[in-house]
Design an enzyme around this catalytic site. Structure first.
Site, mmCIF file in Angstrom:
data_model
loop_
_atom_site.group_PDB
_atom_site.id
_atom_site.type_symbol
_atom_site.label_atom_id
_atom_site.label_comp_id
_atom_site.label_asym_id
_atom_site.label_seq_id
_atom_site.Cartn_x
_atom_site.Cartn_y
_atom_site.Cartn_z
ATOM 1 N N ASP A 179 45.460 34.261 36.712
ATOM 2 C CA ASP A 179 46.898 34.490 36.611
ATOM 3 C C ASP A 179 47.355 34.036 35.231
ATOM 4 O O ASP A 179 47.175 32.877 34.863
ATOM 5 C CB ASP A 179 47.623 33.695 37.697
ATOM 6 N N TYR A 239 40.902 44.192 37.956
ATOM 7 C CA TYR A 239 41.909 43.668 37.027
ATOM 8 C C TYR A 239 41.580 44.073 35.590
ATOM 9 O O TYR A 239 42.479 44.389 34.811
ATOM 10 C CB TYR A 239 41.986 42.144 37.157
ATOM 11 N N GLU A 240 40.303 44.072 35.247
ATOM 12 C CA GLU A 240 39.930 44.509 33.904
ATOM 13 C C GLU A 240 40.192 45.992 33.731
ATOM 14 O O GLU A 240 40.685 46.427 32.680
ATOM 15 C CB GLU A 240 38.459 44.206 33.633
ATOM 16 N N THR A 254 35.912 44.162 36.731
ATOM 17 C CA THR A 254 36.706 44.049 37.943
ATOM 18 C C THR A 254 37.890 45.011 37.916
ATOM 19 O O THR A 254 38.220 45.598 36.886
ATOM 20 C CB THR A 254 37.244 42.619 38.091
ATOM 21 N N ASP A 308 43.280 26.212 47.448
ATOM 22 C CA ASP A 308 43.368 25.647 46.106
ATOM 23 C C ASP A 308 42.014 25.075 45.695
ATOM 24 O O ASP A 308 41.435 24.242 46.405
ATOM 25 C CB ASP A 308 44.428 24.538 46.122
ATOM 26 N N GLU A 348 39.778 31.291 46.523
ATOM 27 C CA GLU A 348 40.882 32.243 46.363
ATOM 28 C C GLU A 348 41.912 31.981 47.470
ATOM 29 O O GLU A 348 41.603 32.150 48.652
ATOM 30 C CB GLU A 348 40.367 33.675 46.452
#
Length: 233
Positions: free
Chosen positions: A140, A213-214, A211, A118, A91
């Site tokens: 993303d 984000y979910e 998560t 990366d 991350e």
């Protein structure tokens, strides 16, 4: 002239910094990041791009990889649930790394390491067929069509992923973006993977941890999609 291998120059488009870090998060980064960062991954740390000794890193345990761990809740959940595996989380977003470090402190998990950069740099130094499972959770979406080439599910990333995954290894993708599902289904199989399962809301993996984000996607009316692939060979 030099015969030393070099890492190809790459563009990186994701965020690295976000909101101002809390004092506690700055403390986590100062005190914990160094010992949890996987050595030998960056060009500066490993200019010869010598392959990592995975057996030494994992103490002989299976190696799992999470690409873009966000706030780290899924990574820590998996580390706690599966103490007999070793996980690497990649991350580049500093705020996410700081959040993960706080969760690691709270959980006491020790069977994981971080690459705060990366993932392609990690792919460069992982030996072939060294990863037993990989997770790509809510990556993303790069929604604009001209940016779709920046998504993880493109040949640049997928061919490198296929190289480091063991035959039969599982690759999981979770997303709430229908067009990301489309591109995943188009791009992942040609890279050397078979689609095993494709499910939707309420039918995630048995060991899935939803998560942040979910949860945001669900609040905003977007449905999750869960795709499971297996490395051919």
């Amino acid at each position: 002239m030099t015969d030393e291998p070099t890492t190809p120059r790459r563009n990186f488009y994701g965020r690295v910094h976000g909101k101002t870090l809390r004092t506690s998060q700055k403390q986590y980064l100062a005190e914990d990041l160094g010992r949890l960062t996987l050595p030998g991954v960056t060009q500066a740390d490993n200019p010869g791009r010598i392959p990592l000794d995975v057996a030494a890193i994992t103490a002989g345990r299976p190696l799992w990889l999470e690409v873009g761990f966000g706030g780290g809740e899924h990574l820590v959940h998996m580390a706690a649930r599966y103490p007999d595996v070793f996980l690497i989380g990649c991350e580049p977003f500093v705020n996410g790394v700081a959040m993960l470090l706080g969760k690691i402190r709270a959980s006491g998990a020790e069977n994981l390491a971080i690459h705060p950069g990366d993932v392609r740099d990690l792919f460069d130094v992982l030996p072939p067929a060294s990863v037993a499972k990989c997770f790509l959770n809510y990556p993303d979406p790069w929604p604009k069509a001209r940016h779709h080439r920046r998504r993880f599910v493109t040949p640049d990333y997928l061919q490198a992923l296929a190289r480091v995954m063991q035959p039969g290894a599982e690759f999981r993708v979770a997303t709430d973006i229908p067009d990301y599902v489309r591109q995943t289904l188009e791009e992942v199989p040609p890279a050397g993977f078979d689609l095993i399962a494709q499910t939707g809301a309420g039918a995630a993996w048995e060991d899935w941890l939803s998560t942040r984000y979910e949860q945001k996607a669900l609040r905003e009316g977007r449905d999750p999609h869960y795709l499971t692939f297996r490395r051919q060979g």
